[in-house]
Design an enzyme around this catalytic site. Structure first.
Site, PDB file in Angstrom:
ATOM      1  N   ARG A 100       0.821  -1.216   0.000  1.00 23.89           N
ATOM      2  CA  ARG A 100       0.000   0.000   0.000  1.00 23.89           C
ATOM      3  C   ARG A 100       0.859   1.273   0.000  1.00 23.89           C
ATOM      4  NH1 ARG A 100      -3.534   2.553   4.513  1.00 23.89           N
ATOM      5  NH2 ARG A 100      -5.222   3.553   3.344  1.00 23.89           N
ATOM      6  N   ASP A 127      -4.100 -14.248  -3.005  1.00 21.04           N
ATOM      7  CA  ASP A 127      -4.815 -15.154  -3.904  1.00 21.04           C
ATOM      8  C   ASP A 127      -5.995 -14.394  -4.514  1.00 21.04           C
ATOM      9  OD1 ASP A 127      -6.635 -14.865  -1.829  1.00 21.04           O
ATOM     10  OD2 ASP A 127      -6.218 -16.837  -0.965  1.00 21.04           O
ATOM     11  N   ASN A 133      -3.831   8.616   4.862  1.00 25.77           N
ATOM     12  CA  ASN A 133      -2.579   8.086   5.419  1.00 25.77           C
ATOM     13  C   ASN A 133      -2.502   8.142   6.943  1.00 25.77           C
ATOM     14  OD1 ASN A 133      -1.588   7.618   2.834  1.00 25.77           O
ATOM     15  ND2 ASN A 133      -0.539   9.596   2.706  1.00 25.77           N
ATOM     16  N   SER A 178       7.801  10.477  -1.995  1.00 31.09           N
ATOM     17  CA  SER A 178       7.311  11.648  -1.240  1.00 31.09           C
ATOM     18  C   SER A 178       6.585  11.247   0.043  1.00 31.09           C
ATOM     19  CB  SER A 178       6.394  12.506  -2.120  1.00 31.09           C
ATOM     20  OG  SER A 178       5.325  11.731  -2.620  1.00 31.09           O
ATOM     21  N   HIS A 237       0.310   4.463  -2.439  1.00 30.90           N
ATOM     22  CA  HIS A 237       0.089   5.831  -1.969  1.00 30.90           C
ATOM     23  C   HIS A 237       1.236   6.765  -2.337  1.00 30.90           C
ATOM     24  CE1 HIS A 237      -3.365   5.131   1.147  1.00 30.90           C
ATOM     25  NE2 HIS A 237      -3.534   4.431   0.044  1.00 30.90           N
ATOM     26  N   ASP A 238       2.416   6.219  -2.572  1.00 37.33           N
ATOM     27  CA  ASP A 238       3.512   7.034  -3.093  1.00 37.33           C
ATOM     28  C   ASP A 238       3.229   7.400  -4.553  1.00 37.33           C
ATOM     29  OD1 ASP A 238       5.954   8.341  -3.371  1.00 37.33           O
ATOM     30  OD2 ASP A 238       7.063   6.504  -3.808  1.00 37.33           O
ATOM     31  N   HIS A 292      -6.504  -5.953  -2.116  1.00 39.47           N
ATOM     32  CA  HIS A 292      -7.254  -6.127  -0.866  1.00 39.47           C
ATOM     33  C   HIS A 292      -7.509  -7.603  -0.553  1.00 39.47           C
ATOM     34  CE1 HIS A 292      -8.851  -1.665  -0.866  1.00 39.47           C
ATOM     35  NE2 HIS A 292      -7.536  -1.764  -0.756  1.00 39.47           N
TER      36      HIS A 292
HETATM   37  C1  HEM Z   1      -9.631   1.091  -5.569  1.00 38.99           C
HETATM   38  C2  HEM Z   1      -9.467   2.064  -4.699  1.00 38.99           C
HETATM   39  C3  HEM Z   1      -8.941   1.832  -3.316  1.00 38.99           C
HETATM   40  C4  HEM Z   1      -9.509   2.263  -2.172  1.00 38.99           C
HETATM   41  C5  HEM Z   1     -10.765   3.089  -2.041  1.00 38.99           C
HETATM   42  C6  HEM Z   1      -8.700   1.771  -1.092  1.00 38.99           C
HETATM   43  C7  HEM Z   1      -8.949   2.013   0.243  1.00 38.99           C
HETATM   44  C8  HEM Z   1      -8.315   1.371   1.282  1.00 38.99           C
HETATM   45  C9  HEM Z   1      -8.643   1.523   2.667  1.00 38.99           C
HETATM   46  C10 HEM Z   1      -9.728   2.455   3.223  1.00 38.99           C
HETATM   47  C11 HEM Z   1      -7.849   0.699   3.383  1.00 38.99           C
HETATM   48  C12 HEM Z   1      -7.852   0.519   4.905  1.00 38.99           C
HETATM   49  C13 HEM Z   1      -6.938   1.566   5.509  1.00 38.99           C
HETATM   50  C14 HEM Z   1      -7.082   1.685   7.019  1.00 38.99           C
HETATM   51  O1  HEM Z   1      -8.154   1.424   7.554  1.00 38.99           O
HETATM   52  O2  HEM Z   1      -6.096   2.065   7.678  1.00 38.99           O
HETATM   53  C15 HEM Z   1      -6.989   0.033   2.450  1.00 38.99           C
HETATM   54  C16 HEM Z   1      -6.040  -0.891   2.794  1.00 38.99           C
HETATM   55  C17 HEM Z   1      -5.169  -1.466   1.889  1.00 38.99           C
HETATM   56  N1  HEM Z   1      -5.058  -1.130   0.556  1.00 38.99           N
HETATM   57 FE1  HEM Z   1      -6.380  -0.084  -0.527  1.00 38.99          FE
HETATM   58  N2  HEM Z   1      -7.653   1.058  -1.603  1.00 38.99           N
HETATM   59  C18 HEM Z   1      -7.755   1.065  -2.964  1.00 38.99           C
HETATM   60  C19 HEM Z   1      -6.858   0.522  -3.855  1.00 38.99           C
HETATM   61  C20 HEM Z   1      -5.691  -0.108  -3.485  1.00 38.99           C
HETATM   62  C21 HEM Z   1      -4.605  -0.413  -4.373  1.00 38.99           C
HETATM   63  C22 HEM Z   1      -4.564  -0.045  -5.857  1.00 38.99           C
HETATM   64  C23 HEM Z   1      -3.656  -1.045  -3.637  1.00 38.99           C
HETATM   65  C24 HEM Z   1      -2.302  -1.568  -4.046  1.00 38.99           C
HETATM   66  C25 HEM Z   1      -1.845  -1.602  -5.285  1.00 38.99           C
HETATM   67  C26 HEM Z   1      -4.167  -1.150  -2.297  1.00 38.99           C
HETATM   68  C27 HEM Z   1      -3.562  -1.807  -1.258  1.00 38.99           C
HETATM   69  C28 HEM Z   1      -4.060  -1.881   0.024  1.00 38.99           C
HETATM   70  C29 HEM Z   1      -3.526  -2.778   1.039  1.00 38.99           C
HETATM   71  C30 HEM Z   1      -2.464  -3.838   0.810  1.00 38.99           C
HETATM   72  C31 HEM Z   1      -4.213  -2.496   2.214  1.00 38.99           C
HETATM   73  C32 HEM Z   1      -3.979  -3.118   3.601  1.00 38.99           C
HETATM   74  C33 HEM Z   1      -2.857  -2.332   4.268  1.00 38.99           C
HETATM   75  C34 HEM Z   1      -2.458  -2.805   5.658  1.00 38.99           C
HETATM   76  O3  HEM Z   1      -2.954  -3.804   6.160  1.00 38.99           O
HETATM   77  O4  HEM Z   1      -1.580  -2.122   6.240  1.00 38.99           O
HETATM   78  N3  HEM Z   1      -5.385  -0.539  -2.234  1.00 38.99           N
HETATM   79  N4  HEM Z   1      -7.285   0.465   1.184  1.00 38.99           N
END
Ligand code: HEM
Ligand SMILES: *[C@@H]1O[C@H](CO)[C@@H](O)[C@H](O)[C@H]1NC(C)=O
Ligand SMILES: *[C@@H]1O[C@H](CO)[C@@H](O)[C@H](O)[C@H]1NC(C)=O
Ligand SMILES: *[C@@H]1O[C@H](CO)[C@@H](O)[C@H](O)[C@H]1NC(C)=O
Length: 317
Positions: free
Chosen positions: A61, A245, A93, A75, A65-66, A192
């Site tokens: 992630r 997966d 963030n 950044s 976000h970078d 996700h």
């Molecule tokens: C499609 C739009 C996306 C939205 C709206 C979104 C939103 C979010 C949100 C709200 C969380 C939880 C953050 C928290 O509660 O602290 C999250 C976690 C995460 N997101 Fe996304 N995300 C998106 C796309 C992506 C993309 C493109 C990636 C990677 C290429 C990604 C990778 C992750 C990962 C791996 C987590 C878990 C992080 C952790 O456990 O520390 N997400 N995302």
């Protein structure tokens, strides 16, 4: 005849311009300047992920976000200074993005091997790939040679990172703004399949939405009260949260997407068929995911004489 020659020259110029814009990153960028960089990063990621599986998700992630905020320029790693409020406290963030300590550890290891050579932005890109591999996902060749920014932008972080409240059309346009198709957006959302989210990001969904499996919603309410407990965590993929997966897509088919934005990908709209395809064919998901990650890693890198190689990922030189 003359016009044919002119067309040819024009074509040549165009090719040159295209090359200058996109062909500067290379998978062998550190082959002679820091041959042990990649193996050093991989060992550190493997040990961080074996210590805590979720760290793999957090590092993936971090790269996202970078890259979505003024390109993959490291950044997000910059701490706030007296003169600049960086990206760490931006809405998407703050109290959420993690992995900075792992990046610091890797940076100090590669700095002692090859001082001033390996950028923080490249470390994040490689760590994201190694994290996915460590959790059982696909591999890809990370193109290298990104340089680091000297500044970060709070406002760009707030406006460029998609929010979990977005509708399907909002998600499609947030990714289209960065040059991605809807299909690539669905593939990247497959991230996700690992990691966790805080109660505050899915509370409205589990209390107020109707396109959610009711047993799933009930069990989540036990961990995420209607008020309080904002930071309580739940896995984004309820089936296999530490394995990369295609279960994420199967969950969406049974209305077990955790975030509103997740379930938007399978809610009677134009991306339902892609979710079905990735759910029934994990190979097509992992191939498309890997290709989309390479594309994400190419977002506006600083190359040549722009940017810097930070000595400390948290501070501009
Ligand atoms: C499609 C739009 C996306 C939205 C709206 C979104 C939103 C979010 C949100 C709200 C969380 C939880 C953050 C928290 O509660 O602290 C999250 C976690 C995460 N997101 Fe996304 N995300 C998106 C796309 C992506 C993309 C493109 C990636 C990677 C290429 C990604 C990778 C992750 C990962 C791996 C987590 C878990 C992080 C952790 O456990 O520390 N997400 N995302
Ligand atoms: C802030 O800006 C001033 C004036 O440009 C400069 O002298 C100072 O070193 C900067 N401080 C930091 C922490 O970057
Ligand atoms: C970030 O989180 C901290 C700690 O919870 C909080 O005090 C601060 O107000 C938040 N910052 C922003 C900009 O929301
Ligand atoms: C659910 O919707 C109601 C009515 O719109 C609202 O008052 C309530 O705050 C919402 N609850 C959550 C947890 O979003």
């Amino acid at each position: 005849m003359a016009s044919k020659r002119f067309e040819f020259l024009l074509g040549l110029c165009l090719l040159l311009v295209i090359n200058m814009a996109s062909a500067q990153l290379s998978s062998t960028f550190y082959a002679t300047s820091c041959p042990k960089a990649l193996s050093t990063i991989k060992s550190a990621v493997d040990s961080a992920v074996s210590n805590e599986a979720r760290m793999g998700a957090s590092l993936l992630r971090l790269h996202f976000h970078d890259c979505f905020v003024n390109g993959c320029d490291g950044s997000i790693l910059l701490d706030d200074t007296a003169n600049m409020t960086g990206e760490k406290t931006a809405g998407p963030n703050n109290n959420s993005v993690r992995g900075f300590g792992v990046i610091d550890t890797i940076k100090s290891q590669v700095e002692s091997l090859c001082p001033g050579v390996v950028s923080c932005a490249d470390i994040v890109a490689v760590a994201a790939r190694d994290s996915v591999v460590a959790l059982g996902g696909p591999s890809w060749n990370v193109l290298l040679g990104r340089r680091d920014s000297a500044t970060a932008s709070l406002s760009a972080a707030n406006s460029n990172i998609p929010a979990p409240t977005l509708s399907l059309s909002g998600l499609i346009s947030a990714f289209s703004n960065k040059g991605f198709t809807a299909k690539e957006m669905v593939a990247l959302s497959g991230s996700h399949t690992i990691g966790q989210a805080r109660c505050t990001t899915f509370r409205t969904r589990i209390y107020n939405e109707t396109n959610i499996n009711s047993a799933f919603a009930t069990s989540l309410r036990g961990k995420c009260p209607s008020t309080g407990g904002d930071n309580n965590l739940s896995p984004l993929d309820t089936t296999s949260p530490t394995s990369f997966d295609n279960a994420y897509f199967k969950n969406l088919q049974s209305q077990k997407g955790l975030l509103h934005s997740d379930q938007q990908l399978f809610s009677g709209g134009s991306t339902d068929s892609q979710v079905n395809a990735y759910s029934s064919n994990s190979g097509s998901f992992t191939t498309d995911f890997a290709n989309a990650m390479v594309k994400m890693g190419n977002l506006s890198p600083l190359t040549g004489t722009s940017g810097q190689i930070r000595k400390n990922c948290r501070k501009a030189n």
